[in-house]
Design a protein around this motif. Structure first.
Motif, mmCIF file in Angstrom:
data_model
loop_
_atom_site.group_PDB
_atom_site.id
_atom_site.type_symbol
_atom_site.label_atom_id
_atom_site.label_comp_id
_atom_site.label_asym_id
_atom_site.label_seq_id
_atom_site.Cartn_x
_atom_site.Cartn_y
_atom_site.Cartn_z
ATOM 1 N N ALA A 168 61.834 -21.634 1.226
ATOM 2 C CA ALA A 168 61.847 -20.347 1.919
ATOM 3 C C ALA A 168 62.431 -20.486 3.321
ATOM 4 N N LYS A 169 62.088 -21.559 4.011
ATOM 5 C CA LYS A 169 62.608 -21.785 5.364
ATOM 6 C C LYS A 169 64.121 -21.969 5.357
ATOM 7 N N ILE A 170 64.621 -22.676 4.359
ATOM 8 C CA ILE A 170 66.071 -22.870 4.244
ATOM 9 C C ILE A 170 66.771 -21.531 4.008
ATOM 10 N N VAL A 171 66.195 -20.717 3.140
ATOM 11 C CA VAL A 171 66.794 -19.432 2.798
ATOM 12 C C VAL A 171 66.881 -18.515 4.013
ATOM 13 N N ILE A 172 65.798 -18.401 4.768
ATOM 14 C CA ILE A 172 65.808 -17.464 5.900
ATOM 15 C C ILE A 172 66.672 -17.977 7.060
ATOM 16 N N GLY A 173 67.076 -19.244 6.977
ATOM 17 C CA GLY A 173 67.974 -19.775 7.992
ATOM 18 C C GLY A 173 69.406 -19.313 7.807
ATOM 19 N N GLU A 174 69.685 -18.685 6.683
ATOM 20 C CA GLU A 174 71.027 -18.189 6.392
ATOM 21 C C GLU A 174 71.159 -16.737 6.854
ATOM 22 N N GLY A 175 72.378 -16.363 7.269
ATOM 23 C CA GLY A 175 72.605 -14.986 7.700
ATOM 24 C C GLY A 175 72.555 -14.000 6.545
ATOM 25 N N ARG A 176 73.146 -14.387 5.415
ATOM 26 C CA ARG A 176 73.242 -13.484 4.254
ATOM 27 C C ARG A 176 73.099 -14.316 2.989
ATOM 28 N N PRO A 177 71.862 -14.730 2.660
ATOM 29 C CA PRO A 177 71.656 -15.610 1.510
ATOM 30 C C PRO A 177 71.583 -14.857 0.186
ATOM 31 N N ALA A 178 71.854 -15.569 -0.890
ATOM 32 C CA ALA A 178 71.674 -15.042 -2.243
ATOM 33 C C ALA A 178 70.889 -16.067 -3.047
ATOM 34 N N ILE A 179 69.937 -15.583 -3.837
ATOM 35 C CA ILE A 179 69.174 -16.449 -4.731
ATOM 36 C C ILE A 179 69.434 -15.997 -6.167
ATOM 37 N N ILE A 180 69.796 -16.944 -7.006
ATOM 38 C CA ILE A 180 70.014 -16.668 -8.425
ATOM 39 C C ILE A 180 68.847 -17.236 -9.222
ATOM 40 N N VAL A 181 68.231 -16.396 -10.039
ATOM 41 C CA VAL A 181 67.174 -16.854 -10.952
ATOM 42 C C VAL A 181 67.546 -16.430 -12.367
ATOM 43 N N GLY A 182 67.112 -17.198 -13.343
ATOM 44 C CA GLY A 182 67.439 -16.886 -14.733
ATOM 45 C C GLY A 182 66.472 -15.882 -15.327
ATOM 46 N N ALA A 183 67.000 -14.741 -15.747
ATOM 47 C CA ALA A 183 66.160 -13.676 -16.328
ATOM 48 C C ALA A 183 66.180 -13.743 -17.846
ATOM 49 N N PHE A 184 65.968 -14.951 -18.380
ATOM 50 C CA PHE A 184 65.974 -15.139 -19.832
ATOM 51 C C PHE A 184 64.841 -16.072 -20.225
ATOM 52 N N GLN A 185 64.545 -16.100 -21.515
ATOM 53 C CA GLN A 185 63.374 -16.837 -21.998
ATOM 54 C C GLN A 185 63.544 -18.342 -21.889
ATOM 55 N N VAL A 214 59.675 -15.914 -8.878
ATOM 56 C CA VAL A 214 60.138 -14.837 -8.002
ATOM 57 C C VAL A 214 59.021 -14.330 -7.097
ATOM 58 N N SER A 215 57.843 -14.103 -7.654
ATOM 59 C CA SER A 215 56.744 -13.575 -6.845
ATOM 60 C C SER A 215 56.355 -14.563 -5.754
ATOM 61 N N HIS A 216 56.319 -15.843 -6.091
ATOM 62 C CA HIS A 216 55.920 -16.869 -5.126
ATOM 63 C C HIS A 216 56.953 -16.997 -4.004
ATOM 64 N N ILE A 217 58.213 -17.070 -4.385
ATOM 65 C CA ILE A 217 59.271 -17.251 -3.397
ATOM 66 C C ILE A 217 59.399 -16.038 -2.489
ATOM 67 N N MET A 218 59.331 -14.844 -3.036
ATOM 68 C CA MET A 218 59.467 -13.653 -2.206
ATOM 69 C C MET A 218 58.315 -13.522 -1.222
ATOM 70 N N ALA A 219 57.118 -13.916 -1.639
ATOM 71 C CA ALA A 219 55.968 -13.863 -0.741
ATOM 72 C C ALA A 219 56.159 -14.834 0.420
ATOM 73 N N LEU A 220 56.662 -16.045 0.129
ATOM 74 C CA LEU A 220 56.871 -17.043 1.174
ATOM 75 C C LEU A 220 58.008 -16.649 2.119
ATOM 76 N N ILE A 221 59.082 -16.092 1.564
ATOM 77 C CA ILE A 221 60.190 -15.640 2.413
ATOM 78 C C ILE A 221 59.725 -14.509 3.317
ATOM 79 N N THR A 222 58.915 -13.609 2.781
ATOM 80 C CA THR A 222 58.355 -12.523 3.573
ATOM 81 C C THR A 222 57.537 -13.072 4.744
ATOM 82 N N ASP A 223 56.733 -14.066 4.438
ATOM 83 C CA ASP A 223 55.876 -14.675 5.469
ATOM 84 C C ASP A 223 56.712 -15.407 6.517
ATOM 85 N N GLU A 224 57.639 -16.249 6.075
ATOM 86 C CA GLU A 224 58.445 -17.040 6.994
ATOM 87 C C GLU A 224 59.372 -16.176 7.848
ATOM 88 N N ALA A 225 59.820 -15.069 7.274
ATOM 89 C CA ALA A 225 60.737 -14.183 8.010
ATOM 90 C C ALA A 225 60.009 -13.195 8.919
#
Length: 228
Positions: A168-185, A214-225
């Motif tokens: 999460a800390k690495i992600v928020i260090g970027e100006g315009r980051p993108a995260i790709i996650v797999g939406a398949f089984q 997704v839920s875990h990462i978004m919560a941490l990014i929210t907190d860190e940001a």
């Protein structure tokens, strides 16, 4: 961090493909819903027998995964404070932009109807000035370039192991980051997704359901940001 682009990649969201539209499970399902076979979503829970010989069947027919992920993203604090942009990249390579104002139906059947309309018409509602979701032209790579992304991160069970908060800390260090996650089984990302230059990480030593990631990462990014 300006805004985070979250890309739900290789999503099993598609209309029933031509090669199985005449299968009894598909025909009966369409008839019960008062629709044509080509107008309904492929769903492995309903069309399992029809999908047995379908290419990449383990990645397809999972609109429920997209439904759960959109419930998470649209109701998140990141989205409420306009720090999130969500896009769906489907198995067939379609790019869907989800408006931050979209309220995803809690009822799965209502969601299916909207998704079917979207794939048939290209936007929902069809004549709205500001649609809730729109199918965009172009490829995933073009979208990332157009949005001015500064770095792409892909979460993959085979990626470099990292603690979730450190990621999460690495992600928020970027100006315009993108995260790709797999939406398949299960299975691997498509060649199109793997071709995108990305830093590939894993946040746990075992495979996790994508909604958990997704839920875990978004919560941490929210907190860190510091949002809000």
């Amino acid at each position: 961090m300006d805004k985070l682009l979250l890309i739900l990649a290789d999503a099993g969201l598609e209309l029933v493909p031509p090669e199985i539209r005449k299968h009894p499970s598909v025909v009966n399902n369409a008839r019960r819903r008062g629709k044509k076979p080509e107008e309904i979503l492929l769903d492995v829970s309903l069309h399992y027998s029809a999908m047995k010989n379908l290419k990449d069947r383990w990645k397809r027919g999972r609109p429920d995964i997209v439904h759960v992920l959109l419930l998470l993203t649209q109701d998140s604090l990141l989205n409420k404070f306009r720090k999130l942009e969500t896009y769906i990249h489907t198995y067939q390579g379609k790019i869907i932009e989800v408006s931050p104002e979209t309220i995803v139906p809690r009822n799965y059947n209502r969601f299916l109807g909207l998704a079917e309309q979207l794939l048939l018409v290209g936007r929902v509602p069809p004549n709205a000035e500001k649609p809730l979701a729109t199918i965009l032209k172009g490829t995933l790579g073009e979208l990332i370039k157009e949005k001015g992304v500064t770095n792409v991160f892909r979460l993959d069970e085979n990626g470099v192991l990292i603690k979730p908060r450190e990621f999460a800390k690495i992600v928020i260090g970027e100006g315009r980051p993108a995260i790709i996650v797999g939406a398949f089984q299960r299975g691997d990302f498509s060649e199109e997704v793997r071709h995108i230059g990305a830093d590939v990480y894993s946040i746990f030593s075992e495979a996790l359901p994508v909604w958990s990631v997704v839920s875990h990462i978004m919560a941490l990014i929210t907190d860190e940001a510091g949002v809000p």
